[in-house]
Design a protein around this motif. Structure first.
Motif, PDB file in Angstrom:
ATOM      1  N   PRO A 284       9.214 -12.702  -5.111  1.00 16.28           N
ATOM      2  CA  PRO A 284       8.447 -12.048  -4.047  1.00 16.28           C
ATOM      3  C   PRO A 284       6.970 -12.400  -4.132  1.00 16.28           C
ATOM      4  N   LEU A 285       6.223 -11.909  -3.188  1.00 16.68           N
ATOM      5  CA  LEU A 285       4.773 -12.015  -3.268  1.00 16.68           C
ATOM      6  C   LEU A 285       4.282 -11.429  -4.587  1.00 16.68           C
ATOM      7  N   GLN A 286       3.287 -12.049  -5.170  1.00 15.09           N
ATOM      8  CA  GLN A 286       2.800 -11.655  -6.488  1.00 15.09           C
ATOM      9  C   GLN A 286       1.400 -11.042  -6.401  1.00 15.09           C
ATOM     10  N   THR A 287       1.201  -9.978  -7.175  1.00 14.07           N
ATOM     11  CA  THR A 287      -0.116  -9.355  -7.316  1.00 14.07           C
ATOM     12  C   THR A 287      -0.334  -9.060  -8.798  1.00 14.07           C
ATOM     13  N   ALA A 288      -1.595  -8.921  -9.194  1.00 18.37           N
ATOM     14  CA  ALA A 288      -1.908  -8.661 -10.598  1.00 18.37           C
ATOM     15  C   ALA A 288      -1.557  -7.242 -11.005  1.00 18.37           C
ATOM     16  N   THR A 289      -1.395  -6.350 -10.040  1.00 21.02           N
ATOM     17  CA  THR A 289      -1.130  -4.948 -10.316  1.00 21.02           C
ATOM     18  C   THR A 289      -0.110  -4.429  -9.329  1.00 21.02           C
ATOM     19  N   HIS A 306      -9.931  -4.135  -3.874  1.00 16.96           N
ATOM     20  CA  HIS A 306      -9.243  -5.253  -3.244  1.00 16.96           C
ATOM     21  C   HIS A 306      -8.383  -5.949  -4.286  1.00 16.96           C
ATOM     22  N   PHE A 307      -7.389  -6.673  -3.805  1.00 16.47           N
ATOM     23  CA  PHE A 307      -6.515  -7.439  -4.689  1.00 16.47           C
ATOM     24  C   PHE A 307      -6.069  -8.690  -3.961  1.00 16.47           C
ATOM     25  N   THR A 308      -5.573  -9.640  -4.742  1.00 12.97           N
ATOM     26  CA  THR A 308      -5.120 -10.923  -4.212  1.00 12.97           C
ATOM     27  C   THR A 308      -3.599 -10.969  -4.213  1.00 12.97           C
ATOM     28  N   VAL A 309      -3.043 -11.480  -3.123  1.00 14.08           N
ATOM     29  CA  VAL A 309      -1.601 -11.662  -2.980  1.00 14.08           C
ATOM     30  C   VAL A 309      -1.329 -13.158  -2.941  1.00 14.08           C
ATOM     31  N   THR A 310      -0.334 -13.602  -3.713  1.00 10.53           N
ATOM     32  CA  THR A 310       0.040 -15.015  -3.755  1.00 10.53           C
ATOM     33  C   THR A 310       1.507 -15.170  -3.395  1.00 10.53           C
ATOM     34  N   ASN A 311       1.811 -16.208  -2.639  1.00  8.81           N
ATOM     35  CA  ASN A 311       3.196 -16.527  -2.308  1.00  8.81           C
ATOM     36  C   ASN A 311       3.695 -17.613  -3.262  1.00  8.81           C
ATOM     37  N   PRO A 312       4.553 -17.248  -4.244  1.00  2.29           N
ATOM     38  CA  PRO A 312       5.042 -18.240  -5.192  1.00  2.29           C
ATOM     39  C   PRO A 312       6.341 -18.912  -4.751  1.00  2.29           C
ATOM     40  N   GLY A 313       6.874 -18.473  -3.611  1.00  2.00           N
ATOM     41  CA  GLY A 313       8.203 -18.903  -3.203  1.00  2.00           C
ATOM     42  C   GLY A 313       8.230 -20.230  -2.485  1.00  2.00           C
ATOM     43  N   LEU A 535      -0.326   2.869 -25.263  1.00  2.00           N
ATOM     44  CA  LEU A 535       0.105   2.537 -23.903  1.00  2.00           C
ATOM     45  C   LEU A 535       1.149   1.428 -23.922  1.00  2.00           C
ATOM     46  N   HIS A 536       2.171   1.603 -23.114  1.00  2.00           N
ATOM     47  CA  HIS A 536       3.196   0.573 -22.932  1.00  2.00           C
ATOM     48  C   HIS A 536       3.327   0.160 -21.474  1.00  2.00           C
ATOM     49  N   SER A 537       2.619   0.857 -20.599  1.00  2.00           N
ATOM     50  CA  SER A 537       2.653   0.548 -19.168  1.00  2.00           C
ATOM     51  C   SER A 537       1.289   0.875 -18.585  1.00  2.00           C
ATOM     52  N   PHE A 538       0.807   0.014 -17.703  1.00  2.00           N
ATOM     53  CA  PHE A 538      -0.495   0.229 -17.078  1.00  2.00           C
ATOM     54  C   PHE A 538      -0.454  -0.301 -15.655  1.00  2.00           C
ATOM     55  N   GLN A 539      -0.784   0.569 -14.703  1.00  2.00           N
ATOM     56  CA  GLN A 539      -0.830   0.186 -13.292  1.00  2.00           C
ATOM     57  C   GLN A 539       0.506  -0.404 -12.832  1.00  2.00           C
TER      58      GLN A 539
END
Length: 574
Positions: A284-289, A306-313, A535-539
């Protein structure tokens, strides 16, 4: 097959495709508003997908008999469908089991229909009818029987779409007001866009998460959908409505669980399955969070991120934008991209938090792109009426908004300041580096008096304090001292330092006082001036070798004067 046929949206359901943002004239558009259980049309087929349909090549796995055998004829496979217990006399004692897929799946969109029959059998003649869809079946040595290690999409009267973790685990969301949750089985869950709070469901505890709004019908055919993206997460839908979600699927050893076989269950109730469709999906589309966490103080400006969306497909993906959930009207969205994101392309999405309603935690969900090939992000906003004092949020509310599945030791503003540890915390007055490379320090929250506050470290065995960075003063950013994600000076969002393998502690200078992780270094009115939580999970994503460090500047025990994320560390527990 080429893809799923479209389902019409119900009357009154609004969707909005955002126009692209021009660099000099950004246009903010209102989100699509939708409350619990939005009905959404399935995604269109994706380029290069492959499909499998029908149960003809699936294998019976019945309790007490070898794999592939069904001597009692419990499973009848016909044209396009399956009938469980078709010719079994009512009330007879029966075995349970599964019908297992012939191959594994990792990223897929599955849809099937089911309908209850009238037969109920021992040992469940006096219980509600029960079955299930299993995916990511993880154990190859224990496939026979009804409950292999797997993720389960519950199929049970009134509970269809619940989450059952059979020696597996994931991150999901719980109802923060369990006393007023709907009736039903299991612990009360709640979608994150409706205000659910994060919960790490570990395989060792055997979680069952249910008590969502009810979307199944007891008579006639029901449609269920499982949209699964490897270990990244899954969505359970019932009759077009989202029932439950997960992120971070893991196996019984806590490792990412990315694929496995499928199965439909037979558990002592007559049930028919038909119209099975499985469409394999690209990444799917990828985001850092998976989270966007914001705060806003009344009359002090909106929260922005803001965040960046990337299409890896391999193919283009539509850049549709939909905001849904309890507080959808508190979030505005802007994008800088045209309607379609080509392979390898990136887009920037801006989120604006303009809280509608009282000072509290605001929740919504942001779907970027189609439901099965796009990206779902949790939107969280902390709205405050004014600075400081009783206007400040509790530490519990802060970690919930940050997407941290933590028990901080209480829901009150003032927490225990004497106990060596509270909640999920550990008694640690120092850290050590987890591995090569520097330690990263990121400020996550600050609710303290205004000022420019130095932050740094010191050798645990004794030595000079070394400033790493300084939290920015409110003369530079008016809400710098009362917000999520406060910045360091020069707009730095984090800082790094290298203690060279020496055990170390952290300190922060809050006004005229310096608060150290080790209470003996700078004695304070409270026995525990800092709290440490591994912590084991963040965002919404996994994180390793990390901890939350929470400082108390005064004596009231709110532990949110300065809250930091430390990475590449291991707490030294006393």
């Amino acid at each position: 097959m080429s893809g799923f046929p479209p389902n019409p949206a119900p009357p009154g359901f609004l969707t909005n495709r955002l126009r692209p943002m021009k660099p000099l004239r950004p246009v903010f558009l209102l989100p699509a508003l939708c409350l619990a259980g939005c009905a959404t049309a399935p995604s269109p087929p994706v380029a290069g997908d492959t499909s499998a349909a029908g149960f003809a090549r699936w294998t019976p796995l019945i309790e007490g008999v070898p794999p592939g055998a069904d001597p009692a004829h419990l499973i009848t496979v016909g044209d396009g469908g399956v009938h469980m217990y078709a010719d079994i006399p009512a009330g007879a004692k029966v075995a349970f089991g599964n019908l297992l897929s012939y191959r594994e799946f990792s990223r897929f969109h599955l849809r099937l229909e089911y309908s209850w029959g009238t037969g109920k059998f021992a040992p469940r003649t006096d219980k509600i009818r029960d079955a299930g869809l299993l995916y990511h079946i993880a154990d190859s040595t224990k496939l026979w029987g009804a409950w292999p290690h797997a993720m389960e999409f519950q199929i049970q009267e009134g509970d269809v779409g619940d989450l059952v973790f059979i020696k597996t685990g994931a991150l999901t969301w719980m109802n923060p007001d369990p006393q007023n949750a709907p009736a039903g089985q299991g612990d009360p869950g709640l979608l994150p866009e409706m205000g659910g709070v994060p919960q790490a469901c570990t395989f060792s505890k055997g979680f069952y998460i249910g008590r969502y709004p009810e979307y199944d019908r007891l008579e006639g055919w029901n449609t269920i959908e499982a949209i699964v993206q490897a270990d990244e997460g899954a969505v359970h839908k019932v009759n077009g409505r989202v029932r439950s979600r997960t992120f971070q699927i893991v196996d019984n050893e806590g490792h990412p669980l990315r694929s496995g076989k499928l199965a439909v269950q037979l558990e002592g109730a007559e049930i028919l399955y038909r119209n099975l469709e499985i469409r394999e999906l690209p990444k799917p589309l990828q985001t850092a969070t998976n989270y966007v966490s914001l705060s806003s103080v009344k009359d002090k400006g909106d929260g922005l991120s803001h965040f960046t969306v990337t299409n890896p497909g391999p193919g283009p993906i539509p850049m549709t934008i939909n905001v849904t959930g309890a507080d959808a009207d508190s979030f505005l969205i802007v994008t800088d991209r045209e309607a379609v994101l080509a392979p390898g392309e990136r887009a920037t999405v801006q989120v604006v938090f303009k809280p509608h309603g009282p000072a509290r935690r605001h929740s919504a969900g942001l779907q970027v792109g189609p439901e099965d090939t796009g990206r779902f992000l949790v939107l969280q906003g902390l709205a405050l009426d004014a600075f400081e004092g009783s206007n400040e949020p509790t530490l519990e509310r802060i970690v919930q908004a940050l997407g941290l599945p933590l028990n901080v030791g209480g829901s009150e503003l003032h927490l225990d300041t004497a106990a060596p540890k509270i909640g999920d915390g550990v008694d640690a007055i120092s850290f050590r580096q987890a591995g090569p490379g520097p330690v990263r320090l990121t400020p996550l929250a600050r609710f303290s008096p205004p000022g420019a506050y130095p932050v740094g470290w010191y050798p645990a065995a004794g030595g000079a304090e070394k400033v790493v960075a300084t939290l920015v003063d409110s003369s530079v950013q008016q809400d710098a001292h009362q917000r999520l994600f406060p910045s360091f000076e020069k707009n730095a969002v984090s800082a790094t330092f290298d203690p060279s393998g020496v055990p170390f502690g952290l300190f922060v200078s809050l006004g005229k006082e310096t608060v150290a992780q080790d209470p003996a270094r700078h004695p304070r009115p409270v026995a525990r001036p800092a709290r440490v939580y591994p912590l084991h999970s963040f965002q919404g994503k996994r994180i390793e070798n990390a901890a939350l460090l929470c400082f108390e500047e005064a004596s009231n025990g709110d532990y949110q004067d300065a809250v930091f994320l430390l990475e590449n560390v291991v707490p030294v527990v006393r």
